[in-house]
Scaffold this motif. Sequence first.
Motif, PDB file in Angstrom:
ATOM      1  N   ALA A   7       0.842  -1.198   0.000  1.00  0.00           N
ATOM      2  CA  ALA A   7       0.000   0.000   0.000  1.00  0.00           C
ATOM      3  C   ALA A   7       0.874   1.244   0.000  1.00  0.00           C
ATOM      4  N   HIS A   8       0.361   2.300  -0.611  1.00  0.00           N
ATOM      5  CA  HIS A   8       1.107   3.551  -0.757  1.00  0.00           C
ATOM      6  C   HIS A   8       0.363   4.717  -0.121  1.00  0.00           C
ATOM      7  N   SER A   9       1.129   5.634   0.441  1.00  0.00           N
ATOM      8  CA  SER A   9       0.567   6.873   0.992  1.00  0.00           C
ATOM      9  C   SER A   9       1.043   8.048   0.139  1.00  0.00           C
ATOM     10  N   ASN A  10       0.717   9.254   0.575  1.00  0.00           N
ATOM     11  CA  ASN A  10       1.164  10.424  -0.172  1.00  0.00           C
ATOM     12  C   ASN A  10       2.638  10.754   0.074  1.00  0.00           C
ATOM     13  N   VAL A  11       3.325   9.899   0.825  1.00  0.00           N
ATOM     14  CA  VAL A  11       4.780  10.001   0.911  1.00  0.00           C
ATOM     15  C   VAL A  11       5.395   9.620  -0.437  1.00  0.00           C
ATOM     16  N   SER A  12       4.676   8.826  -1.216  1.00  0.00           N
ATOM     17  CA  SER A  12       5.076   8.611  -2.612  1.00  0.00           C
ATOM     18  C   SER A  12       3.923   9.025  -3.509  1.00  0.00           C
ATOM     19  N   ASP A  13       3.215   8.056  -4.104  1.00  0.00           N
ATOM     20  CA  ASP A  13       2.192   8.421  -5.090  1.00  0.00           C
ATOM     21  C   ASP A  13       0.777   8.027  -4.693  1.00  0.00           C
ATOM     22  N   GLY A  14       0.552   7.770  -3.408  1.00  0.00           N
ATOM     23  CA  GLY A  14      -0.809   7.583  -2.934  1.00  0.00           C
ATOM     24  C   GLY A  14      -1.458   8.930  -2.690  1.00  0.00           C
ATOM     25  N   THR A  41      10.984   5.638   3.264  1.00  0.00           N
ATOM     26  CA  THR A  41      10.437   5.120   4.528  1.00  0.00           C
ATOM     27  C   THR A  41       9.940   6.271   5.406  1.00  0.00           C
ATOM     28  N   ASP A  42       9.772   7.440   4.821  1.00  0.00           N
ATOM     29  CA  ASP A  42       9.408   8.618   5.601  1.00  0.00           C
ATOM     30  C   ASP A  42       8.033   8.518   6.257  1.00  0.00           C
ATOM     31  N   ARG A  96      15.939   8.451  -5.878  1.00  0.00           N
ATOM     32  CA  ARG A  96      15.012   9.561  -5.603  1.00  0.00           C
ATOM     33  C   ARG A  96      15.457  10.828  -6.327  1.00  0.00           C
ATOM     34  N   GLU A  97      16.740  11.110  -6.273  1.00  0.00           N
ATOM     35  CA  GLU A  97      17.263  12.299  -6.951  1.00  0.00           C
ATOM     36  C   GLU A  97      17.093  12.184  -8.457  1.00  0.00           C
ATOM     37  N   PRO A 127       4.798  17.415   0.948  1.00  0.00           N
ATOM     38  CA  PRO A 127       6.153  17.800   1.367  1.00  0.00           C
ATOM     39  C   PRO A 127       7.017  16.577   1.669  1.00  0.00           C
ATOM     40  N   GLY A 128       8.181  16.513   1.024  1.00  0.00           N
ATOM     41  CA  GLY A 128       9.110  15.415   1.253  1.00  0.00           C
ATOM     42  C   GLY A 128       8.787  14.125   0.526  1.00  0.00           C
ATOM     43  N   ALA A 129       7.716  14.104  -0.254  1.00  0.00           N
ATOM     44  CA  ALA A 129       7.309  12.873  -0.943  1.00  0.00           C
ATOM     45  C   ALA A 129       8.236  12.557  -2.113  1.00  0.00           C
ATOM     46  N   THR A 130       8.294  11.278  -2.471  1.00  0.00           N
ATOM     47  CA  THR A 130       9.030  10.846  -3.649  1.00  0.00           C
ATOM     48  C   THR A 130       8.233  11.237  -4.883  1.00  0.00           C
ATOM     49  N   LEU A 131       8.760  12.144  -5.680  1.00  0.00           N
ATOM     50  CA  LEU A 131       8.045  12.637  -6.851  1.00  0.00           C
ATOM     51  C   LEU A 131       8.173  11.655  -8.004  1.00  0.00           C
TER      52      LEU A 131
END
Length: 281
Positions: A7-14, A41-42, A96-97, A127-131
């Motif tokens: 499962a994904h959250s808005n730390v990445s693309d959820g 893992t944020d 990530r970069e 903020p801080g999410a993997t774009l």
Amino acid sequence: MRIDLHAHSNVSDGTETPAEVMAAAAAAGLNVIALTDHDSTDGWEEASRAAADNGVALVPGMEISCRTEHGISVHLLSYLHDPTHPGLLEEITKAREARLTRAERMVTLLAEDYPLSWDDVIHHVAPGATLGRPHIADALVAAGVVADRSEAFTSILTSHSRYFVQHYAPEPALAVELVRAAGGVPVFAHPVASARGRIVGESTYHSMIDAGLAGLEVNHRDNPEEGREFLRKLAAQHGLLVTGSSDYHGLGKPNRLGENLTAPDVFERIEELGTGTAVVR
């Protein structure tokens, strides 16, 4: 027990915060949920607090973006690894970069043909999410170019599009080795999801198995049935774990929590193998 390990959250693309994902897992009747944001893992700390509040067990995890020497994308789920392990952290930081640089280049290309700017994309990134590409898709939806993320990925953002740009990602076998070194449990995510793009041949499976691959995500909506049969046979031949999961993204995808599940004995084995961190109960 009802166990969903992807499962994904808005730390990445959820589209939901880690806490909201935990609440959604409880509402879906899950006993165990893994948070597996892309290359990050944020969200673990927030999810850990919310898991306890919602009465679900949390498997801290991550989905690592990989690429074979032939340019085929591979996603590797890592469960219960040490998030501070230097080797794994170095590779994830590089990826990530590279995602950020890639996204900037893609937006520049897209802006030649569509009403899209970098600020439009950033607006959809927590903020801080993997774009990643899903955030570009969200900006295209907001601009009225496409109806939803799915349409964006099957048209404008497909890997065959002129707007597509590759980015750095570790080779799958190296990622497996690093997850193991970090005390984690590596599982190949949706391995035969051919609708997403090219899929790997058997040599990649064998290199990952030799590196310490622990399991295959067999029961996933993007794996066609004939592919699932291949995966089951491969798992039986090599003693690999067989998992099932939703790949939940909130409103970002149609996938629903609990639509595919992992057997309790498999979850128990993952918990036994993972030494980098612990299941949060």
